[in-house]
Each structure stands twice: as C-alpha cells, then as structure tokens.
Design a protein around this motif. Structure first.
Motif, short mmCIF file in Angstrom:
data_model
loop_
_atom_site.label_atom_id
_atom_site.label_comp_id
_atom_site.label_asym_id
_atom_site.label_seq_id
_atom_site.Cartn_x
_atom_site.Cartn_y
_atom_site.Cartn_z
N SER A 133 33.60 54.53 46.61
CA SER A 133 33.55 54.95 47.99
C SER A 133 33.18 53.78 48.89
O SER A 133 32.20 53.07 48.63
CB SER A 133 32.52 56.09 48.14
OG SER A 133 32.27 56.31 49.52
N ALA A 134 33.94 53.57 49.90
CA ALA A 134 33.68 52.46 50.81
C ALA A 134 32.42 52.70 51.63
O ALA A 134 31.70 51.77 51.99
CB ALA A 134 34.87 52.27 51.74
N LYS A 135 32.13 53.95 51.90
CA LYS A 135 30.99 54.28 52.74
C LYS A 135 29.66 54.15 52.00
O LYS A 135 28.73 53.50 52.46
CB LYS A 135 31.12 55.72 53.27
CG LYS A 135 32.01 55.82 54.48
CD LYS A 135 32.03 57.26 54.99
CE LYS A 135 33.10 57.42 56.07
NZ LYS A 135 33.31 58.83 56.38
N THR A 136 29.60 54.79 50.83
CA THR A 136 28.33 54.84 50.12
C THR A 136 28.21 53.78 49.04
O THR A 136 27.16 53.61 48.45
CB THR A 136 28.13 56.23 49.49
OG1 THR A 136 29.19 56.45 48.55
CG2 THR A 136 28.16 57.33 50.54
N ASP A 137 29.31 53.06 48.79
CA ASP A 137 29.33 52.03 47.77
C ASP A 137 29.00 52.59 46.38
O ASP A 137 28.43 51.92 45.55
CB ASP A 137 28.36 50.90 48.13
CG ASP A 137 28.77 49.60 47.45
OD1 ASP A 137 29.97 49.33 47.37
OD2 ASP A 137 27.88 48.86 46.99
N ALA A 138 29.35 53.85 46.18
CA ALA A 138 29.07 54.47 44.90
C ALA A 138 30.38 54.90 44.24
O ALA A 138 31.36 55.22 44.92
CB ALA A 138 28.19 55.70 45.11
N TRP A 139 30.36 54.85 42.92
CA TRP A 139 31.54 55.28 42.19
C TRP A 139 31.57 56.79 42.11
O TRP A 139 30.54 57.41 41.88
CB TRP A 139 31.55 54.69 40.78
CG TRP A 139 31.81 53.23 40.78
CD1 TRP A 139 30.88 52.23 40.79
CD2 TRP A 139 33.09 52.59 40.78
NE1 TRP A 139 31.51 51.01 40.81
CE2 TRP A 139 32.85 51.19 40.80
CE3 TRP A 139 34.41 53.05 40.78
CZ2 TRP A 139 33.91 50.27 40.80
CZ3 TRP A 139 35.44 52.12 40.79
CH2 TRP A 139 35.19 50.75 40.80
N LYS A 140 32.72 57.32 42.30
CA LYS A 140 32.83 58.75 42.08
C LYS A 140 34.08 59.05 41.26
O LYS A 140 35.08 58.32 41.33
CB LYS A 140 32.83 59.53 43.39
CG LYS A 140 34.02 59.29 44.27
CD LYS A 140 33.96 60.24 45.46
CE LYS A 140 35.29 60.20 46.23
NZ LYS A 140 35.29 61.19 47.31
N ALA A 141 33.98 60.10 40.50
CA ALA A 141 35.08 60.47 39.64
C ALA A 141 35.94 61.55 40.30
O ALA A 141 35.42 62.54 40.78
CB ALA A 141 34.55 60.98 38.30
N ASN A 142 37.19 61.28 40.34
CA ASN A 142 38.11 62.30 40.83
C ASN A 142 38.75 62.99 39.64
O ASN A 142 39.45 62.36 38.86
CB ASN A 142 39.21 61.66 41.69
CG ASN A 142 38.64 61.08 42.97
OD1 ASN A 142 37.84 61.71 43.65
ND2 ASN A 142 39.06 59.89 43.30
N ARG A 143 38.47 64.24 39.52
CA ARG A 143 39.03 64.98 38.39
C ARG A 143 40.18 65.83 38.86
O ARG A 143 40.07 66.53 39.87
CB ARG A 143 37.96 65.88 37.78
CG ARG A 143 37.19 65.19 36.68
CD ARG A 143 36.18 66.12 36.11
NE ARG A 143 34.84 65.75 36.59
CZ ARG A 143 33.76 66.45 36.28
NH1 ARG A 143 33.85 67.52 35.55
NH2 ARG A 143 32.58 66.07 36.72
N LYS A 144 41.26 65.75 38.15
CA LYS A 144 42.33 66.68 38.46
C LYS A 144 43.04 67.09 37.19
O LYS A 144 43.10 66.35 36.22
CB LYS A 144 43.31 66.08 39.49
CG LYS A 144 44.25 65.04 38.98
CD LYS A 144 45.22 64.65 40.08
CE LYS A 144 46.29 63.70 39.55
NZ LYS A 144 47.19 63.24 40.58
#
Ligand SMILES: [Zn+2]
Length: 64
Positions: free
Chosen positions: A39-50
C-alpha cells in the motif's frame, strides 16, 4: 401434482449448482489466488485474495 413439481425443482437446483465450464465441460476447480501488494499510503503489505476458477481452458495459464 405438488410432489412432482418439488422433485423437478430439486433436480433443476442440483444441476444449476454444478459448476462446470460451458466451453470445455470441465468441472471448475476453485483456487485461492493470493497476491501481495504494498500500500502506498500505509507502506504496509497486504494480501489480496481472490478465488479463481480453473478448468481445461485456463489451467495452463494458472498452473504454468
Ligand atoms: Zn473451460
């Protein structure tokens, strides 16, 4: 007859619930595809699950 009708409905439902590809006729295999994005805003990795449906048409692309 009410009995006949309910039986017909049940059958239709069972067939409709069968998830298979109209192109190759394969039953779909559901694959949980997880991609990570920063995430550009929070500088945190997030997982996109689909959920990805895999059948004969696209299994080469999915599995490589
Ligand atoms: Zn297919």
């Amino acid at each position: 007859m009410a009995k006949d009708r309910s039986f017909a409905t049940k059958t239709a439902k069972a067939e409709g619930g069968k998830d298979s590809c109209p192109v190759c006729g394969d039953a779909y295999a559901y694959l949980r595809h997880i991609s990570t994005a920063k995430s550009a805003k929070t500088d945190a990795w997030k997982a996109n699950r689909k959920m990805v449906r895999v059948c004969g048409c696209n299994q080469k692309e999915i599995y490589g």
